[in-house]
Design an enzyme around this catalytic site. Structure first.
Site, PDB file in Angstrom:
ATOM      1  N   ASP A  35       0.859  -1.179   0.000  1.00 25.23           N
ATOM      2  CA  ASP A  35       0.000   0.000   0.000  1.00 25.23           C
ATOM      3  C   ASP A  35       0.897   1.231   0.000  1.00 25.23           C
ATOM      4  O   ASP A  35       2.030   1.173   0.465  1.00 25.23           O
ATOM      5  CB  ASP A  35      -0.936   0.010   1.224  1.00 25.23           C
ATOM      6  CG  ASP A  35      -2.221   0.795   0.966  1.00 25.23           C
ATOM      7  OD1 ASP A  35      -3.300   0.174   0.869  1.00 25.23           O
ATOM      8  OD2 ASP A  35      -2.150   2.041   0.841  1.00 25.23           O
ATOM      9  N   ILE A  62       1.915   1.829  -6.587  1.00 24.73           N
ATOM     10  CA  ILE A  62       1.910   0.912  -7.732  1.00 24.73           C
ATOM     11  C   ILE A  62       2.344   1.597  -9.032  1.00 24.73           C
ATOM     12  O   ILE A  62       2.629   0.920 -10.011  1.00 24.73           O
ATOM     13  CB  ILE A  62       0.518   0.250  -7.931  1.00 24.73           C
ATOM     14  CG1 ILE A  62      -0.582   1.311  -8.109  1.00 24.73           C
ATOM     15  CG2 ILE A  62       0.213  -0.680  -6.777  1.00 24.73           C
ATOM     16  CD1 ILE A  62      -1.913   0.739  -8.571  1.00 24.73           C
ATOM     17  N   ASN A  88      -5.545  -4.658  -6.665  1.00 23.49           N
ATOM     18  CA  ASN A  88      -6.740  -4.104  -6.016  1.00 23.49           C
ATOM     19  C   ASN A  88      -6.654  -2.595  -5.819  1.00 23.49           C
ATOM     20  O   ASN A  88      -7.685  -1.921  -5.792  1.00 23.49           O
ATOM     21  CB  ASN A  88      -6.910  -4.825  -4.664  1.00 23.49           C
ATOM     22  CG  ASN A  88      -7.876  -4.115  -3.747  1.00 23.49           C
ATOM     23  OD1 ASN A  88      -9.092  -4.170  -3.949  1.00 23.49           O
ATOM     24  ND2 ASN A  88      -7.343  -3.427  -2.747  1.00 23.49           N
ATOM     25  N   TYR A 150     -13.638   7.490 -13.551  1.00 18.17           N
ATOM     26  CA  TYR A 150     -13.619   6.155 -12.922  1.00 18.17           C
ATOM     27  C   TYR A 150     -14.090   5.094 -13.921  1.00 18.17           C
ATOM     28  O   TYR A 150     -13.468   4.029 -14.036  1.00 18.17           O
ATOM     29  CB  TYR A 150     -14.513   6.186 -11.678  1.00 18.17           C
ATOM     30  CG  TYR A 150     -14.395   4.972 -10.781  1.00 18.17           C
ATOM     31  CD1 TYR A 150     -13.217   4.675 -10.102  1.00 18.17           C
ATOM     32  CD2 TYR A 150     -15.489   4.122 -10.596  1.00 18.17           C
ATOM     33  CE1 TYR A 150     -13.124   3.575  -9.263  1.00 18.17           C
ATOM     34  CE2 TYR A 150     -15.402   3.021  -9.758  1.00 18.17           C
ATOM     35  CZ  TYR A 150     -14.217   2.749  -9.088  1.00 18.17           C
ATOM     36  OH  TYR A 150     -14.131   1.646  -8.260  1.00 18.17           O
ATOM     37  N   LYS A 154     -11.925   1.909 -15.102  1.00 22.56           N
ATOM     38  CA  LYS A 154     -12.335   0.524 -14.848  1.00 22.56           C
ATOM     39  C   LYS A 154     -12.635  -0.221 -16.149  1.00 22.56           C
ATOM     40  O   LYS A 154     -12.427  -1.427 -16.239  1.00 22.56           O
ATOM     41  CB  LYS A 154     -13.510   0.497 -13.870  1.00 22.56           C
ATOM     42  CG  LYS A 154     -13.110   0.964 -12.456  1.00 22.56           C
ATOM     43  CD  LYS A 154     -11.939   0.146 -11.893  1.00 22.56           C
ATOM     44  CE  LYS A 154     -11.610   0.489 -10.449  1.00 22.56           C
ATOM     45  NZ  LYS A 154     -10.550  -0.365  -9.893  1.00 22.56           N
TER      46      LYS A 154
HETATM   47  N1  LIG Z   1     -15.940   0.173  -2.329  1.00 21.53           N
HETATM   48  C1  LIG Z   1     -16.654   0.054  -3.423  1.00 21.53           C
HETATM   49  O1  LIG Z   1     -17.875   0.342  -3.428  1.00 21.53           O
HETATM   50  C2  LIG Z   1     -16.035  -0.442  -4.707  1.00 21.53           C
HETATM   51  C3  LIG Z   1     -16.882  -0.701  -5.785  1.00 21.53           C
HETATM   52  C4  LIG Z   1     -16.356  -1.145  -6.973  1.00 21.53           C
HETATM   53  C5  LIG Z   1     -14.987  -1.359  -7.099  1.00 21.53           C
HETATM   54  N2  LIG Z   1     -14.170  -1.102  -6.051  1.00 21.53           N
HETATM   55  C6  LIG Z   1     -12.731  -1.341  -6.260  1.00 21.53           C
HETATM   56  O2  LIG Z   1     -12.245  -2.168  -5.224  1.00 21.53           O
HETATM   57  C7  LIG Z   1     -10.856  -1.857  -4.976  1.00 21.53           C
HETATM   58  C8  LIG Z   1     -10.655  -1.579  -3.497  1.00 21.53           C
HETATM   59  O3  LIG Z   1     -11.521  -0.535  -3.107  1.00 21.53           O
HETATM   60  P1  LIG Z   1     -11.821  -0.166  -1.586  1.00 21.53           P
HETATM   61  O4  LIG Z   1     -13.231   0.214  -1.534  1.00 21.53           O
HETATM   62  O5  LIG Z   1     -11.283  -1.194  -0.667  1.00 21.53           O
HETATM   63  O6  LIG Z   1     -10.951   1.188  -1.523  1.00 21.53           O
HETATM   64  P2  LIG Z   1     -10.198   1.913  -0.312  1.00 21.53           P
HETATM   65  O7  LIG Z   1     -10.065   3.338  -0.760  1.00 21.53           O
HETATM   66  O8  LIG Z   1     -10.816   1.612   0.991  1.00 21.53           O
HETATM   67  O9  LIG Z   1      -8.767   1.208  -0.375  1.00 21.53           O
HETATM   68  C9  LIG Z   1      -7.904   1.393  -1.466  1.00 21.53           C
HETATM   69  C10 LIG Z   1      -6.477   1.167  -0.988  1.00 21.53           C
HETATM   70  O10 LIG Z   1      -5.611   1.349  -2.121  1.00 21.53           O
HETATM   71  C11 LIG Z   1      -4.493   2.120  -1.698  1.00 21.53           C
HETATM   72  N3  LIG Z   1      -3.909   2.813  -2.845  1.00 21.53           N
HETATM   73  C12 LIG Z   1      -4.468   3.813  -3.578  1.00 21.53           C
HETATM   74  N4  LIG Z   1      -3.608   4.228  -4.516  1.00 21.53           N
HETATM   75  C13 LIG Z   1      -2.481   3.477  -4.387  1.00 21.53           C
HETATM   76  C14 LIG Z   1      -1.235   3.445  -5.061  1.00 21.53           C
HETATM   77  N5  LIG Z   1      -0.956   4.301  -6.047  1.00 21.53           N
HETATM   78  N6  LIG Z   1      -0.318   2.529  -4.664  1.00 21.53           N
HETATM   79  C15 LIG Z   1      -0.579   1.675  -3.650  1.00 21.53           C
HETATM   80  N7  LIG Z   1      -1.735   1.686  -2.951  1.00 21.53           N
HETATM   81  C16 LIG Z   1      -2.668   2.572  -3.321  1.00 21.53           C
HETATM   82  C17 LIG Z   1      -5.054   3.086  -0.668  1.00 21.53           C
HETATM   83  O11 LIG Z   1      -4.034   3.625   0.160  1.00 21.53           O
HETATM   84  C18 LIG Z   1      -6.039   2.188   0.071  1.00 21.53           C
HETATM   85  O12 LIG Z   1      -5.424   1.520   1.157  1.00 21.53           O
HETATM   86  C19 LIG Z   1     -10.541  -0.677  -5.892  1.00 21.53           C
HETATM   87  O13 LIG Z   1      -9.966  -1.158  -7.090  1.00 21.53           O
HETATM   88  C20 LIG Z   1     -11.888  -0.076  -6.175  1.00 21.53           C
HETATM   89  O14 LIG Z   1     -11.919   0.678  -7.383  1.00 21.53           O
HETATM   90  C21 LIG Z   1     -14.656  -0.643  -4.857  1.00 21.53           C
END
Ligand SMILES: NC(=O)c1ccc[n+]([C@@H]2O[C@H](COP(=O)([O-])OP(=O)(O)OC[C@H]3O[C@@H](n4cnc5c(N)ncnc54)[C@H](O)[C@@H]3O)[C@@H](O)[C@H]2O)c1
Length: 247
Positions: A35, A62, A88, A150, A154
């Site tokens: 992270d 990343i 992720n 977004y 995606k």
């Molecule tokens: N929560 C939702 O409703 C939802 C819906 C559809 C898709 N998603 C997808 O699920 C995945 C996880 O989402 P979440 O809800 O757990 O998000 P979140 O924001 O709670 O967690 C995302 C994590 O990614 C880390 N991160 C962001 N940019 C980064 C980088 N450049 N390098 C390393 N780490 C990085 C952040 O620090 C964080 O810990 C994402 O791909 C998101 O697009 C989430």
């Protein structure tokens, strides 16, 4: 070489990434957590390490190719293998198309698509036959109001999944994606309560999913018994991708 399979999870400090780490440790993997946000990552890793020594964590972005390449090299030196990669990490915000700046648009694409591309390319250099890559896309790749950057990112993740799946199939590396719907994490909680309710109302199930629901889908693709499946997009979204709100 470590005798367990090794899984690398990006965005592992919280939310879906952290739930995935817990699930993969329970499934017997040695899990490498990545992270860019140091504190939540260190806290989560310390808590998990109290119950299992199959955890390590590394702070990096990343999008930082030299740092990713250095980490992959160090993991091969210490563990000898990377069997599963879960892409992720991503960023998200709500915003109307005409209010989106070019910088914002570029930044979301850079993290969500280029970051996934960079980590995948570095890991694939060392991944052996039987490797599995799981990209976390979103149901939003189909459409959604006030989500143009977004959706683009995606849809890019879905395209990248299919492109990688084809190019890596002969090397015996499987590449699939999960398309989550609304999931109760900080990403979802960043929306206003009104917007949250509006989105919940569009779910056929009228519910918000939990991070474990997505971890469960990721665990399916990460399982070495899931063979002969590649290039697939699994929607875990309370049925929204059926387009039922259109009828
Ligand atoms: N929560 C939702 O409703 C939802 C819906 C559809 C898709 N998603 C997808 O699920 C995945 C996880 O989402 P979440 O809800 O757990 O998000 P979140 O924001 O709670 O967690 C995302 C994590 O990614 C880390 N991160 C962001 N940019 C980064 C980088 N450049 N390098 C390393 N780490 C990085 C952040 O620090 C964080 O810990 C994402 O791909 C998101 O697009 C989430």
């Amino acid at each position: 070489m470590i005798d367990k399979e090794v899984a690398l999870v990006t965005g592992a400090g919280q939310g879906i990434g952290l739930a995935t780490v817990r699930r993969l440790v329970a499934d017997g993997f040695h899990v490498v957590m990545i992270d860019r946000n140091p504190e939540p990552l260190a806290t989560a890793a310390a808590q998990l390490r109290a119950a299992s020594n199959s955890i390590e964590h590394h702070v990096l972005s990343i999008t930082d190719r030299p740092a990713v390449a250095e980490l992959v090299g160090a993991l091969i030196a210490s563990l000898g293998r990377i069997d599963v990669l879960v892409n992720n990490a991503a960023i998200f915000w709500d915003g109307k198309f005409d209010a989106t700046t070019e910088d914002d648009y570029t930044r979301m694409y850079e993290v969500n698509v280029i970051g996934t591309f960079v980590v995948s390319q570095e890991v694939v250099k060392v991944m052996q036959r039987g490797g599995r890559i799981i990209n976390v896309a979103s149901r939003a790749y189909l459409a959604g109001y006030a989500h143009a950057p977004y959706i683009t990112s995606k849809a890019g993740t879905v395209g990248l999944t299919r492109g990688m799946a084809i190019d890596l199939a002969e090397r015996g590396i499987l590449v699939n994606a999960i398309a989550p719907g609304l999931i109760e994490t900080d990403m979802f909680r960043s929306l206003t309560p009104g917007r949250q309710q509006e989105l919940i109302a569009k779910q056929p199930t009228k519910t918000v999913g939990q991070p474990d629901d997505i971890a469960n889908g990721i665990a399916f693709f990460a399982d070495p018994r899931t063979r002969n499946v590649t290039g697939q997009i699994l929607a875990l979204d309370g049925g929204r991708s059926m387009g039922i709100s259109l009828y």
